[in-house]
Write an enzyme that holds these catalytic residues in place. Sequence first.
Site, PDB file in Angstrom:
ATOM      1  N   ARG A  95       0.854  -1.188   0.000  1.00 27.07           N
ATOM      2  CA  ARG A  95       0.000   0.000   0.000  1.00 27.07           C
ATOM      3  C   ARG A  95       0.891   1.239   0.000  1.00 27.07           C
ATOM      4  O   ARG A  95       2.012   1.199   0.520  1.00 27.07           O
ATOM      5  CB  ARG A  95      -0.870   0.029   1.265  1.00 27.07           C
ATOM      6  CG  ARG A  95      -2.056  -0.919   1.248  1.00 27.07           C
ATOM      7  CD  ARG A  95      -3.156  -0.462   0.303  1.00 27.07           C
ATOM      8  NE  ARG A  95      -4.284  -1.397   0.285  1.00 27.07           N
ATOM      9  CZ  ARG A  95      -4.518  -2.283  -0.684  1.00 27.07           C
ATOM     10  NH1 ARG A  95      -3.711  -2.370  -1.721  1.00 27.07           N
ATOM     11  NH2 ARG A  95      -5.573  -3.074  -0.632  1.00 27.07           N
ATOM     12  N   HIS A 120      -1.761   1.128  -9.868  1.00 32.82           N
ATOM     13  CA  HIS A 120      -2.411   0.095  -9.034  1.00 32.82           C
ATOM     14  C   HIS A 120      -2.994  -1.009  -9.914  1.00 32.82           C
ATOM     15  O   HIS A 120      -4.194  -1.314  -9.852  1.00 32.82           O
ATOM     16  CB  HIS A 120      -3.505   0.724  -8.158  1.00 32.82           C
ATOM     17  CG  HIS A 120      -3.794  -0.123  -6.936  1.00 32.82           C
ATOM     18  ND1 HIS A 120      -4.057   0.388  -5.692  1.00 32.82           N
ATOM     19  CD2 HIS A 120      -3.851  -1.480  -6.781  1.00 32.82           C
ATOM     20  CE1 HIS A 120      -4.272  -0.594  -4.830  1.00 32.82           C
ATOM     21  NE2 HIS A 120      -4.145  -1.733  -5.469  1.00 32.82           N
TER      22      HIS A 120
HETATM   23  N1  NAP Z   1      -1.006  -3.825  -5.353  1.00 37.46           N
HETATM   24  C1  NAP Z   1      -2.097  -4.556  -5.368  1.00 37.46           C
HETATM   25  O1  NAP Z   1      -2.782  -4.578  -6.419  1.00 37.46           O
HETATM   26  C2  NAP Z   1      -2.518  -5.395  -4.172  1.00 37.46           C
HETATM   27  C3  NAP Z   1      -3.393  -6.464  -4.423  1.00 37.46           C
HETATM   28  C4  NAP Z   1      -3.761  -7.279  -3.355  1.00 37.46           C
HETATM   29  C5  NAP Z   1      -3.300  -7.033  -2.066  1.00 37.46           C
HETATM   30  N2  NAP Z   1      -2.474  -5.984  -1.827  1.00 37.46           N
HETATM   31  C6  NAP Z   1      -1.971  -5.731  -0.442  1.00 37.46           C
HETATM   32  O2  NAP Z   1      -1.262  -6.882   0.001  1.00 37.46           O
HETATM   33  C7  NAP Z   1      -1.542  -7.106   1.399  1.00 37.46           C
HETATM   34  C8  NAP Z   1      -1.216  -8.539   1.796  1.00 37.46           C
HETATM   35  O3  NAP Z   1      -2.155  -9.459   1.285  1.00 37.46           O
HETATM   36  P1  NAP Z   1      -2.111 -11.012   1.713  1.00 37.46           P
HETATM   37  O4  NAP Z   1      -3.324 -11.644   1.134  1.00 37.46           O
HETATM   38  O5  NAP Z   1      -0.787 -11.636   1.407  1.00 37.46           O
HETATM   39  O6  NAP Z   1      -2.262 -10.887   3.317  1.00 37.46           O
HETATM   40  P2  NAP Z   1      -1.856 -11.958   4.444  1.00 37.46           P
HETATM   41  O7  NAP Z   1      -2.032 -13.342   3.941  1.00 37.46           O
HETATM   42  O8  NAP Z   1      -2.582 -11.547   5.643  1.00 37.46           O
HETATM   43  O9  NAP Z   1      -0.292 -11.717   4.644  1.00 37.46           O
HETATM   44  C9  NAP Z   1       0.225 -10.616   5.334  1.00 37.46           C
HETATM   45  C10 NAP Z   1       1.642 -10.945   5.768  1.00 37.46           C
HETATM   46  O10 NAP Z   1       2.230  -9.802   6.397  1.00 37.46           O
HETATM   47  C11 NAP Z   1       2.761 -10.191   7.654  1.00 37.46           C
HETATM   48  N3  NAP Z   1       2.669  -9.082   8.609  1.00 37.46           N
HETATM   49  C12 NAP Z   1       1.601  -8.330   8.902  1.00 37.46           C
HETATM   50  N4  NAP Z   1       1.912  -7.416   9.836  1.00 37.46           N
HETATM   51  C13 NAP Z   1       3.212  -7.596  10.121  1.00 37.46           C
HETATM   52  C14 NAP Z   1       4.107  -6.962  11.013  1.00 37.46           C
HETATM   53  N5  NAP Z   1       3.732  -5.934  11.794  1.00 37.46           N
HETATM   54  N6  NAP Z   1       5.377  -7.416  11.058  1.00 37.46           N
HETATM   55  C15 NAP Z   1       5.763  -8.448  10.274  1.00 37.46           C
HETATM   56  N7  NAP Z   1       4.957  -9.088   9.413  1.00 37.46           N
HETATM   57  C16 NAP Z   1       3.697  -8.654   9.342  1.00 37.46           C
HETATM   58  C17 NAP Z   1       1.917 -11.340   8.102  1.00 37.46           C
HETATM   59  O11 NAP Z   1       2.597 -12.103   9.089  1.00 37.46           O
HETATM   60  P3  NAP Z   1       1.897 -13.416   9.779  1.00 37.46           P
HETATM   61  O12 NAP Z   1       1.745 -14.416   8.636  1.00 37.46           O
HETATM   62  O13 NAP Z   1       2.865 -13.863  10.781  1.00 37.46           O
HETATM   63  O14 NAP Z   1       0.579 -12.946  10.286  1.00 37.46           O
HETATM   64  C18 NAP Z   1       1.701 -12.077   6.786  1.00 37.46           C
HETATM   65  O15 NAP Z   1       2.796 -12.903   6.508  1.00 37.46           O
HETATM   66  C19 NAP Z   1      -2.995  -6.709   1.477  1.00 37.46           C
HETATM   67  O16 NAP Z   1      -3.316  -6.359   2.796  1.00 37.46           O
HETATM   68  C20 NAP Z   1      -3.105  -5.520   0.541  1.00 37.46           C
HETATM   69  O17 NAP Z   1      -2.857  -4.325   1.239  1.00 37.46           O
HETATM   70  C21 NAP Z   1      -2.076  -5.168  -2.874  1.00 37.46           C
END
Ligand code: NAP
Lengths: 309, 309
Positions: free
Chosen positions: A224, A272
């Site tokens: 983000r 995006h």
């Molecule tokens: N550019 C785009 O088009 C696009 C598209 C889709 C998503 N996104 C972004 O990508 C993000 C991630 O998606 P996802 O489905 O992969 O989510 P997810 O499965 O919840 O993965 C998030 C990861 O970040 C880690 N994390 C969160 N907070 C942390 C912290 N404070 N310190 C260290 N690690 C931390 C989590 O650790 P744990 O596993 O230990 O909980 C997990 O490994 C979304 O929230 C969204 O903002 C962007």
Amino acid sequence: MNKIVLICPERNDVSKWVESFKKENNNIEVEIYPNDTDREQTEFVATWNPPADAFEKFPNLKVIASMAAGVKHITSKKIPNNVKVTRVKDDYLNYDLSYFVLNALLNYLRDMPLYFQHQEEKIWDRQAYQRPEDVTVGILGFGNIGQAIGKLLLKNDFKVLGWSRSKKDVEGIETFKEDELNTFLSKSNVLVCMLPHTPETEDILNQELFQELPKGTYLINVGRGAHLQEEDFLEALANGQLSGAALDVFKTEPLPKEHVFWNHDKITITPHTASITNPATIVPKMVENFQRMQNNEPLKDEVDLEKGY
Amino acid sequence: MNKIVLICPERNDVSKWVESFKKENNNIEVEIYPNDTDREQTEFVATWNPPADAFEKFPNLKVIASMAAGVKHITSKKIPNNVKVTRVKDDYLNYDLSYFVLNALLNYLRDMPLYFQHQEEKIWDRQAYQRPEDVTVGILGFGNIGQAIGKLLLKNDFKVLGWSRSKKDVEGIETFKEDELNTFLSKSNVLVCMLPHTPETEDILNQELFQELPKGTYLINVGRGAHLQEEDFLEALANGQLSGAALDVFKTEPLPKEHVFWNHDKITITPHTASITNPATIVPKMVENFQRMQNNEPLKDEVDLEKGY
Ligand SMILES: NC(=O)c1ccc[n+]([C@@H]2O[C@H](COP(=O)([O-])OP(=O)(O)OC[C@H]3O[C@@H](n4cnc5c(N)ncnc54)[C@H](OP(=O)(O)O)[C@@H]3O)[C@@H](O)[C@H]2O)c1
Ligand SMILES: NC(=O)c1ccc[n+]([C@@H]2O[C@H](COP(=O)([O-])OP(=O)(O)OC[C@H]3O[C@@H](n4cnc5c(N)ncnc54)[C@H](OP(=O)(O)O)[C@@H]3O)[C@@H](O)[C@H]2O)c1
């Protein structure tokens, strides 16, 4: 009642969502906020960037389904007590983001932004290039999407590191947990940010973090815009701590015309577009959760509201 | 005599070659044409783009080693009777070309040339994209490098077709032989040209070929500029038969400033940079062939002068 309300004032593809719901289950009525009816009867809403006061208008709300992977657009609003939030996990989301990151990496290794510039100026000037096998990519946020990216990069010969709150176990990838951030950073030639937006991760890409990276690291932000501390970032580009960046997400989107990123020759901008949500594959999962809600079964892909993702 | 002469008037990296020879076998003397001595003693030359009359100056020449994969720069000159020609086969050449083509493909699927242009004009405009799994890539010239490219693309979810003179057998890839060209073309959404330059392949990318492709096919030329019939190509871009092209090779290199390709918005230009020759991995194979020549053993990677590749 068999009803789902869509709250997505900014979406112009809402008809595709309605169609997908109809196709998946013709018995579910889909209404579009704010023109929906019988709000006492509404237990399930699906939303992207809802108005701040939208949820409180549904006295019997049980589930808020995010129409995207991110949920900050929901968690930043007031969520009524005992209402659950779900989010998107989708194989195509993983697929598209993974290829987007692979593409950004190959463009970086081959200096493609420079070649595009050279073409415009009719300059013929071969650059040395790097090979995937010589490059270590660190993925900040090694969850659902981060791991999919890691696996695709591994298959393409990159060395891959993953950083997440809790330690992960993925074959062929060296993983690091929250308190091992600096070791992780010190080994990364390219940093991919795939974190969710939470209070802990806001502005995480800042000077303190950049200085732990090897000099000349390349940044790819597909998390983000809120992750990037922009002044620190510009400073790191200026002093060479970062060699360049590919940015797909921004604090304000569309990126304002007057923003300095547009004309920065070390920054590649995409609007995006790393992944475009695909109602056809997401809606079936929403319908499944809708039925789980009706049957009092545990929801899938539920968000931990404490953690914020 | 233990001597190899380098004939490469245009090369500015000749010292790297000399170094590599020294490192590989210190007993071999390396001299640079035209400042070499004792021409009667010289049996082995390594060359890139030699002067037309160079070879005839070596009355006892046995082997001409191409410093690149292509050999047209040799076969277009007079080769004395009974002299053998070898060429480069190199894992890194395959590796680099494969990733170059993968990168060109991903840039095409994601409209990256348009985004680079939009960035300059500060335009925020999301485009739909294609997925690798939905795209069929036909590789014209399915030899050493073509097959390496095919395998990398297959690993990245593309459907892959290969066309060569003789039928090949590569798992997961549908292959076509010389007389099946039109069937091959009719199934290709992207056409990658990886042919050698011979009388048969010169101008092969012409109107007759383009019209066998599905409308809107994308072209990637990493073979030689001589493969492309430029007027037919511009016409195919204009009438939409081709949707665009990434060109790495040109009839004249560097591409002249006044050439229309430079500013064509459907063409992406790179300055013959898909792979940069790497003396460190090529020289050991030349030294091996040098010793094979001395021992009257069959050479490796010998060119079939009848076929021209
Ligand atoms: N550019 C785009 O088009 C696009 C598209 C889709 C998503 N996104 C972004 O990508 C993000 C991630 O998606 P996802 O489905 O992969 O989510 P997810 O499965 O919840 O993965 C998030 C990861 O970040 C880690 N994390 C969160 N907070 C942390 C912290 N404070 N310190 C260290 N690690 C931390 C989590 O650790 P744990 O596993 O230990 O909980 C997990 O490994 C979304 O929230 C969204 O903002 C962007
Ligand atoms: N852009 C760059 O930087 C770059 C770098 C390296 C090489 N190249 C070019 O790539 C070319 C190919 O290299 P390579 O190592 O892959 O050569 P290769 O192993 O000899 O492969 C050539 C392939 O083309 C096929 N072929 C040749 N003439 C044909 C014809 N008339 N009809 C149908 N198929 C034909 C051959 O068929 P068979 O297998 O049946 O003989 C073979 O499959 C080189 O000659 C060079 O010009 C460009």
